[in-house]
Design a protein around this motif. Structure first.
Motif, PDB file in Angstrom:
ATOM      1  N   GLY A   1       2.636   1.243   4.754  1.00  0.00           N
ATOM      2  CA  GLY A   1       3.719   2.163   5.045  1.00  0.00           C
ATOM      3  C   GLY A   1       3.651   2.706   6.459  1.00  0.00           C
ATOM      4  O   GLY A   1       2.752   2.354   7.229  1.00  0.00           O
TER       5      GLY A   1
ATOM      6  N   CYS B   1       7.901   5.870   5.012  1.00  0.00           N
ATOM      7  CA  CYS B   1       8.244   4.857   4.013  1.00  0.00           C
ATOM      8  C   CYS B   1       6.956   4.176   3.564  1.00  0.00           C
ATOM      9  O   CYS B   1       5.970   4.143   4.298  1.00  0.00           O
ATOM     10  CB  CYS B   1       9.226   3.829   4.577  1.00  0.00           C
ATOM     11  SG  CYS B   1       8.573   2.800   5.905  1.00  0.00           S
TER      12      CYS B   1
ATOM     13  N   LEU C   1      14.803   0.545   1.127  1.00  0.00           N
ATOM     14  CA  LEU C   1      14.701   1.418   2.296  1.00  0.00           C
ATOM     15  C   LEU C   1      16.007   1.546   3.079  1.00  0.00           C
ATOM     16  O   LEU C   1      16.138   2.439   3.919  1.00  0.00           O
ATOM     17  CB  LEU C   1      13.609   0.904   3.244  1.00  0.00           C
ATOM     18  CG  LEU C   1      12.191   0.811   2.681  1.00  0.00           C
ATOM     19  CD1 LEU C   1      11.252   0.195   3.717  1.00  0.00           C
ATOM     20  CD2 LEU C   1      11.693   2.168   2.232  1.00  0.00           C
TER      21      LEU C   1
ATOM     22  N   GLU D   1       3.558   2.219  -3.811  1.00  0.00           N
ATOM     23  CA  GLU D   1       4.178   3.469  -4.253  1.00  0.00           C
ATOM     24  C   GLU D   1       3.477   4.013  -5.498  1.00  0.00           C
ATOM     25  O   GLU D   1       2.988   3.263  -6.332  1.00  0.00           O
ATOM     26  CB  GLU D   1       5.661   3.215  -4.562  1.00  0.00           C
ATOM     27  CG  GLU D   1       6.475   4.461  -4.702  1.00  0.00           C
ATOM     28  CD  GLU D   1       7.957   4.166  -4.809  1.00  0.00           C
ATOM     29  OE1 GLU D   1       8.723   4.954  -4.250  1.00  0.00           O
ATOM     30  OE2 GLU D   1       8.337   3.170  -5.440  1.00  0.00           O
TER      31      GLU D   1
ATOM     32  N   SER E   1      10.496  10.959  -2.134  1.00  0.00           N
ATOM     33  CA  SER E   1      10.360  11.647  -0.858  1.00  0.00           C
ATOM     34  C   SER E   1      10.214  13.154  -1.048  1.00  0.00           C
ATOM     35  O   SER E   1       9.407  13.804  -0.375  1.00  0.00           O
ATOM     36  CB  SER E   1      11.567  11.340   0.030  1.00  0.00           C
ATOM     37  OG  SER E   1      11.367  11.868   1.321  1.00  0.00           O
TER      38      SER E   1
ATOM     39  N   LEU F   1      16.577   4.594   5.885  1.00  0.00           N
ATOM     40  CA  LEU F   1      15.923   4.150   7.129  1.00  0.00           C
ATOM     41  C   LEU F   1      16.710   3.022   7.801  1.00  0.00           C
ATOM     42  O   LEU F   1      16.131   2.019   8.235  1.00  0.00           O
ATOM     43  CB  LEU F   1      14.501   3.675   6.842  1.00  0.00           C
ATOM     44  CG  LEU F   1      13.493   4.738   6.457  1.00  0.00           C
ATOM     45  CD1 LEU F   1      12.167   4.118   6.067  1.00  0.00           C
ATOM     46  CD2 LEU F   1      13.280   5.724   7.591  1.00  0.00           C
TER      47      LEU F   1
END
Length: 179
Positions: free
Chosen positions: A80, A99, A32, A105, A141, A36
């Motif tokens: 998330g 995220c 991340l 995921e 994303s 982020l």
């Protein structure tokens, strides 16, 4: 806002989320950190996560930013985040950032969560223009944006600078609800 599916639920970030949020972000730092960095920097320790949550609760109360948690329905752990930021109430516009932890995921949770929070943003908050800004090589994303009904609009030149990198181009995706 509350939303529930068969496997997860969404709710506003709460003070009691500190431990689970800190664990999520710290355990996913490597994956991340490029996109982020501010969120990660604000959540390095449990104490900093508590401060982060207090500031985000205040932001929600003042309608300047909304942070939603995605929680596993069975463990109640945070899987998330969906963040509605850069709100412009005059333009009725906001931007999503999000995220998800690595072990969650690829399950479709984030696309479903962005769809649900988009409905909230449009129907409850009255926004008409929602945006997602993603790097073209951040395939996950981009896939979330597209699966959530957002359309590619344009490339934004040199608008984001990851830590220790030169500025990079980002892709703008939008969802519009004109009425």
């Amino acid at each position: 806002m509350t939303y529930s599916s068969d496997t997860f639920y969404i709710e506003h970030l709460q003070y009691d989320d500190a431990l689970h949020l800190n664990k999520l972000l710290v355990s996913n730092t490597e994956r991340l950190k490029r996109f982020l960095p501010k969120t990660l920097a604000a959540n390095r320790t449990l104490e900093s996560t508590k401060s982060y949550i207090i500031s985000k609760i205040e932001a929600m109360q003042s309608n300047t930013e909304f942070v939603f948690t995605i929680k596993d329905k069975y463990t109640r752990n945070i899987a998330g985040l969906v963040i509605l930021k850069n709100l412009d109430w005059d333009k009725k516009q906001g931007e999503f950032a999000y995220c998800i932890g690595e072990k969650f995921e690829g399950k479709g949770w984030m696309s479903e969560a962005v769809k649900a929070t988009s409905k909230y943003a449009i129907h409850t908050l009255g926004l008409t223009h929602l945006q997602i800004i993603a790097h073209k090589k951040n395939y996950s994303s981009v896939k979330v944006a597209e699966k959530s009904g957002f359309s590619w609009r344009k490339t934004l030149k040199s608008v984001f600078t990851p830590i220790n990198e030169s500025p990079i181009d980002m892709e703008l995706y939008e969802l519009r609800n004109e009425g």
